[in-house]
Each structure stands twice: as C-alpha cells, then as structure tokens.
Design a protein around this motif. Structure first.
Motif, PDB file in Angstrom:
ATOM      1  N   VAL A  60       0.839  -1.208   0.000  1.00 63.89           N
ATOM      2  CA  VAL A  60       0.000   0.000   0.000  1.00 63.89           C
ATOM      3  C   VAL A  60       0.872   1.254   0.000  1.00 63.89           C
ATOM      4  N   GLY A  61       0.688   2.099  -1.023  1.00 68.72           N
ATOM      5  CA  GLY A  61       1.395   3.381  -1.087  1.00 68.72           C
ATOM      6  C   GLY A  61       0.523   4.488  -0.531  1.00 68.72           C
ATOM      7  N   GLU A  62       0.882   5.738  -0.843  1.00 67.07           N
ATOM      8  CA  GLU A  62       0.127   6.872  -0.289  1.00 67.07           C
ATOM      9  C   GLU A  62      -1.064   7.233  -1.158  1.00 67.07           C
ATOM     10  N   GLN A  63      -0.778   7.683  -2.375  1.00 70.22           N
ATOM     11  CA  GLN A  63      -1.827   8.127  -3.291  1.00 70.22           C
ATOM     12  C   GLN A  63      -1.231   8.160  -4.692  1.00 70.22           C
ATOM     13  N   PRO A  64      -2.068   8.135  -5.749  1.00 72.12           N
ATOM     14  CA  PRO A  64      -1.504   8.209  -7.100  1.00 72.12           C
ATOM     15  C   PRO A  64      -0.776   9.535  -7.311  1.00 72.12           C
ATOM     16  N   GLY A  65       0.219   9.518  -8.170  1.00 74.20           N
ATOM     17  CA  GLY A  65       0.907  10.749  -8.559  1.00 74.20           C
ATOM     18  C   GLY A  65       0.349  11.228  -9.892  1.00 74.20           C
ATOM     19  N   GLN A 102       1.325  10.900 -13.047  1.00 74.52           N
ATOM     20  CA  GLN A 102       1.199   9.939 -14.152  1.00 74.52           C
ATOM     21  C   GLN A 102       0.143   8.884 -13.858  1.00 74.52           C
ATOM     22  N   GLU A 103       0.073   8.471 -12.593  1.00 73.36           N
ATOM     23  CA  GLU A 103      -0.931   7.477 -12.207  1.00 73.36           C
ATOM     24  C   GLU A 103      -2.324   8.053 -12.409  1.00 73.36           C
ATOM     25  N   ASP A 104      -2.483   9.353 -12.080  1.00 69.34           N
ATOM     26  CA  ASP A 104      -3.784  10.017 -12.215  1.00 69.34           C
ATOM     27  C   ASP A 104      -4.238  10.042 -13.674  1.00 69.34           C
ATOM     28  N   ARG A 126      -3.444   3.909 -13.426  1.00 72.94           N
ATOM     29  CA  ARG A 126      -2.748   2.725 -12.891  1.00 72.94           C
ATOM     30  C   ARG A 126      -1.760   3.137 -11.798  1.00 72.94           C
ATOM     31  N   PRO A 127      -1.691   2.368 -10.697  1.00 77.26           N
ATOM     32  CA  PRO A 127      -0.807   2.784  -9.604  1.00 77.26           C
ATOM     33  C   PRO A 127       0.669   2.482  -9.891  1.00 77.26           C
ATOM     34  N   PHE A 128       1.534   3.251  -9.285  1.00 75.99           N
ATOM     35  CA  PHE A 128       2.987   3.017  -9.292  1.00 75.99           C
ATOM     36  C   PHE A 128       3.585   2.859 -10.693  1.00 75.99           C
ATOM     37  N   ILE A 129       3.359   3.861 -11.533  1.00 77.60           N
ATOM     38  CA  ILE A 129       4.014   3.800 -12.847  1.00 77.60           C
ATOM     39  C   ILE A 129       4.926   5.009 -13.074  1.00 77.60           C
ATOM     40  N   THR A 149      -1.617  -1.131  -4.298  1.00 76.04           N
ATOM     41  CA  THR A 149      -2.679  -0.125  -4.215  1.00 76.04           C
ATOM     42  C   THR A 149      -2.219   1.064  -3.376  1.00 76.04           C
ATOM     43  N   ASN A 150      -3.131   1.984  -3.120  1.00 73.70           N
ATOM     44  CA  ASN A 150      -2.805   3.192  -2.360  1.00 73.70           C
ATOM     45  C   ASN A 150      -3.808   3.431  -1.236  1.00 73.70           C
ATOM     46  N   ALA A 151      -3.354   4.170  -0.222  1.00 74.07           N
ATOM     47  CA  ALA A 151      -4.253   4.523   0.890  1.00 74.07           C
ATOM     48  C   ALA A 151      -5.353   5.459   0.403  1.00 74.07           C
ATOM     49  N   TRP A 178       9.673   2.368   4.205  1.00 78.35           N
ATOM     50  CA  TRP A 178       9.774   3.711   3.613  1.00 78.35           C
ATOM     51  C   TRP A 178       8.918   3.795   2.361  1.00 78.35           C
ATOM     52  N   HIS A 179       8.497   5.021   2.045  1.00 77.50           N
ATOM     53  CA  HIS A 179       7.858   5.255   0.748  1.00 77.50           C
ATOM     54  C   HIS A 179       8.965   5.488  -0.287  1.00 77.50           C
ATOM     55  N   PRO A 180       8.857   4.900  -1.490  1.00 75.86           N
ATOM     56  CA  PRO A 180       9.928   5.097  -2.480  1.00 75.86           C
ATOM     57  C   PRO A 180      10.159   6.565  -2.841  1.00 75.86           C
TER      58      PRO A 180
END
Ligand code: URA
Length: 476
Positions: A320-325, A327-329, A333-336, A360-362, A442-444
């Motif tokens: 589980v990550g934080e939220q889409p960034g 590019q994900e938005d 798709r998450p984590f791209i 996924t994300n929180a 840690w978060h990447p």
C-alpha cells in the motif's frame, strides 16, 4: 420620559418590530426612544408591556426595507427605522423614497446589507472536519462587514441541507445540524484544518484567471482585499499578477491550446455521475466500480480519475502506497511514475513478482496543487485518508492477504490508525485495523528525495529487506 430598549444580537428584526409596534401604539415619539438601551444622560424606563390604543398600518415596502436595514452595523439604524415608521403613521412626506433624505439614507443602508450578504455567499469557504457520524461536517470562518450572518445563513441551509456545517463570525455563530439551523454566541477564529477544497478553489481560480484581461480595480471591487485572508485561492494572486505579462506573451506565441490530458476522462466521469450506490459491494469488481464513482471527499473534484489497485485478486501480500501521482492520475494505474519505478526495482531485487501481489494506495485520488503547468503532489490529510479507508478495507476484505506492507506514513496511518513518525517504526510489524499484520517501510518517493547518496542507498536496501520480509510472512 426616556424609554430604553435593548435588542438581542440574534432575532433582532422580530425584536425591533415588537418594540416599535409597542412604542407607536402608545404614541411615543422618536426622540424619547433610546435604542442603545443605555438611557443616556436621562433616567430611563422600559417600554410598556401592554399595547396602547393606537394601531398603525405598515406598508409592505417598509417591512421589506426594515428587514434589510436592521442587519446593518450602523448604530443609528433602529432609530432611523422608527423615525420612518413615525412619519408613515403621520403621513409626513415619503420616508421610503430616494427623494426623501431619510429614505435615501435607509436605502443606502439596505444596499450595504445586500452587498454584504452577496459577498458572504460568494466568499465563505468551508473546510471539511473529521467525523464518525453519517453526515459530512464542515466549518468556515467569515468576517462580514455588517450583522449579516442571520439573513445570509438561510442560503447555505438550502444549498447544503445534506451536510452539517458551522459558520463562525466575530458577531454570531450559525450551526446547521441534522437539518436544523440555530445561532449561538460570537466566536474566535477557529483553527480550521486545510482540506482538499482549498486546493480545489486554487485550481478553479488559477484556471479562470485570464492574464490578458486583468482589471485590477474591477477585481478589487468584486473581491475586496479584506476578504482575501480567508480565501485559499487568493494566495495565488500576487504570483499570478507578477507573471501575468509574461503569460500573455506566452499565450500569444502558443496560439489556441488543446484540452489537457485527462479532461475527456473527467467529463465522461461527470456525465456518468450518479448517486453513490447505497449497496455494499459483494465482489472486488463491484468495489472497484463503486470506487470509480467515489465522492466521499472533495479530492475527486480535481483528480482525473480513481486509481484502483492492480495485481492478483487472491494475493497473499498487499503493498500500500500513499496516493496516485501525476502519471498514475492520468493513466489510472498505480505506481508507474518515478516512485513506482523505484518500488518495482526494489521488488525485482527482493524477488517480489508484481503480478502475484496487490499494489494499491491509501488514497485513490491524486491530491495536488497547480503550479504553472505542473501539478505538485500534496500529502493527503487525515480526513482524506479516513474517507478512503473504506475502499482499502474492501480491497483487504475481498483479497484477504496474509500481510500488508505499508509504504510511508499515510499508508501506515490508513492500515494501523497510528499516525506517529515513521523513523522509529520502519521494519517493524504492527497490528492492523483490518485484522492483518502490517509491516512498515519507507515510501519510495521519500527515498528518491534523499540527497545524501549513502542515506539513499541505505534506505533503498531497507525497503528491499522489508519487501523480502513481507514476502516471507505472506508465504509463511
Ligand atoms: N506514489 C504512491 O504512493 N502511489 C502511486 O501509485 C504512485 C506514487
């Protein structure tokens, strides 16, 4: 004889009307009424409690004008209205008309009140507050020029009838709870949480701001400076004005622009928007479909789309990550993006197959603040994470992983309810809110932000170790 009348802060109009009726029914002339309730230099006495013999017929136009003037802050308003009533009763001129000195004054006061109510409707900015109840809660701080909260609040009660809210002002506080509007004493400026709607106003303002059409005087008269300090969008004004000329030049050079990527997705989503399905999803696919329509908080307003998790729907490990960034938005798709690539590299080293876990994300919507053409990441606040925990809970319930790996503080808070700093918790297993152990890492994106190469490589190794440990727990 001098009569002292003291009127309440709230319900002022009815109180003034009652007192004026009583006074005129006893033929008490205007100069014998002290509306400040002090009695002045002379001994004063309260108004009689029983009506006198005289009955006055009040024209509708007077009631309407008085119903507005009464909310003005000018202390003489009560006396002026009574003078008008006195003259109407005695057929002395036309005290409501612009041609009359008193009429002109009263109409000016009414105009000021109308303008103040209009500004309140335009410039009140609600912030969302945490709640455990079924209705969303909002609060706002506003500083009107006159006593306009009482007449102005009805508009908000009609418009936001399905939420609970409070508007605090230095004079009075309006509270709307379970459909009932009440007023209470004045408040100090509360410490309201920043929420996503502040970013939304900033986005809206930045988008409608046309540097080629700046008219500073018109701008100041529409949005007077005194309101700026309580408006999130006005923080952008100095910067936008500074850059205006250069932006006009750039606009000229660029010619007509295309809609930004994602605009089509937003309008499709709005066209398809429907009331949230009240039924509890029965499958992971139903949960995803419901999440695509999510309006649980205001982050959905500015984001392009919901970014749902991907991977194996029977995974024994959920990451589980934080939220889409950004590019994900745009892609859904998450984590791209850059942080996603860093995570996937660490996963490869740790032997974690992206197709066999659930990523996924929180928080499922991108929270950002616009800066020129860029959208800068903003950390979701606790309320947003709490609203979105509903979806994370459904993912956990349907996928039933053995262990969750939390990347960063937002994910750790979403999964454990514990918001304490990460440094002392990383690499440890904590009890999850959803009956699963949670390993904290840690978060990447945090790792990418570390400027010291040694610290960065150590944090990268720690993330890889945590991925290995999580995999072992999932297979154990
Ligand atoms: N950071 C996250 O936490 N999640 C993503 O999907 C991308 C970046």
């Amino acid at each position: 004889m001098n009569f002292a009348i003291s009127l309440p802060e709230h319900g002022t109009f009815d109180a003034w009307r009652g007192a004026a009726r009583m006074a005129i029914s006893h033929h008490i002339p205007p100069d014998q009424l002290d509306w400040a309730g002090s009695g002045g230099l002379f001994a004063s006495t309260p108004l009689p409690v029983d009506p006198g013999p005289h009955q006055v017929l009040v024209p509708q136009a007077f009631v309407k004008l008085a119903g507005s003037v009464i909310w003005h802050s000018a202390p003489e308003r009560f006396a002026l209205l009574y003078q008008a009533l006195w003259r109407i009763d005695r057929h002395e001129g036309t005290p409501l008309s612009q041609a009359d000195f008193l009429g002109r004054r009263l109409n000016l006061l009414a105009k000021g009140v109308g303008r103040d109510i209009h500004k309140m409707h335009a410039f009140v900015r609600f912030r969302e507050c945490p709640t455990d109840g079924p209705r969303r809660r909002f609060a706002a701080w506003f500083e009107p020029e006159h006593n306009t909260l009482e007449p102005g609040a009805i508009f908000f009660a009609k418009r936001f009838g399905d939420m609970d809210w409070m508007i605090a002002t230095p004079g009075l506080t309006a509270q709307f709870q379970n459909g009932k509007l009440t007023f209470g004493p004045a408040a100090h400026r509360p410490d309201l949480p920043e929420d996503a709607s502040a970013g939304l106003w900033a986005t809206y303002f930045a988008n409608i701001f046309n540097p080629a059409r700046i008219k500073l005087d018109a701008m100041r008269s529409e949005m007077p400076k005194k309101y700026w300090k309580n408006l999130p969008e006005t923080r952008l004004i100095p910067e936008m004005l500074k850059d205006a000329e250069a932006r006009v030049q750039r606009m000229r050079e660029a010619g007509a622009s295309q809609a930004r990527p994602g605009a089509a997705a937003i309008s499709t989503r709005y066209r398809a928007a429907m009331p949230q399905a009240p039924v509890l999803p029965k499958t992971l696919d139903q949960a995803r479909d419901a999440a695509l329509q999510c309006r649980r908080c205001s982050l959905c307003e500015a984001a392009t789309q919901t970014v749902w998790g991907t991977g194996a729907n029977d995974a024994s490990l959920i990451i589980v990550g934080e939220q889409p960034g950004d590019q994900e938005d745009l892609t859904g798709r998450p984590f791209i993006g850059p942080a996603g690539r860093a995570l996937r590299e660490a996963m490869t080293v740790a032997g974690v197959d992206a197709d066999k876990v659930w990523l996924t994300n929180a928080v499922k919507h991108f929270k950002f603040t616009p800066r020129g053409k860029q959208r800068l990441h903003q950390t979701p606040d606790r309320t947003e994470v709490e609203h979105c925990r509903w979806w994370l809970g459904l993912e956990l319930a349907f996928i039933r992983p053995k262990v969750a790996l939390a990347l960063g503080a937002s994910a750790a808070f979403a999964l454990t309810g514990n918001a304490s700093p990460l440094a002392a918790r990383r690499g440890k297993v904590e009890a999850g809110l959803h009956e699963r152990p949670v390993l904290i890492s840690w978060h990447p994106a945090y790792i990418l932000r570390l400027t010291d190469p040694t610290s960065q490589s150590r944090a990268r190794d720690e993330l890889t170790d945590d991925l290995r440990a999580a995999l072992a727990m999932a297979h154990g």
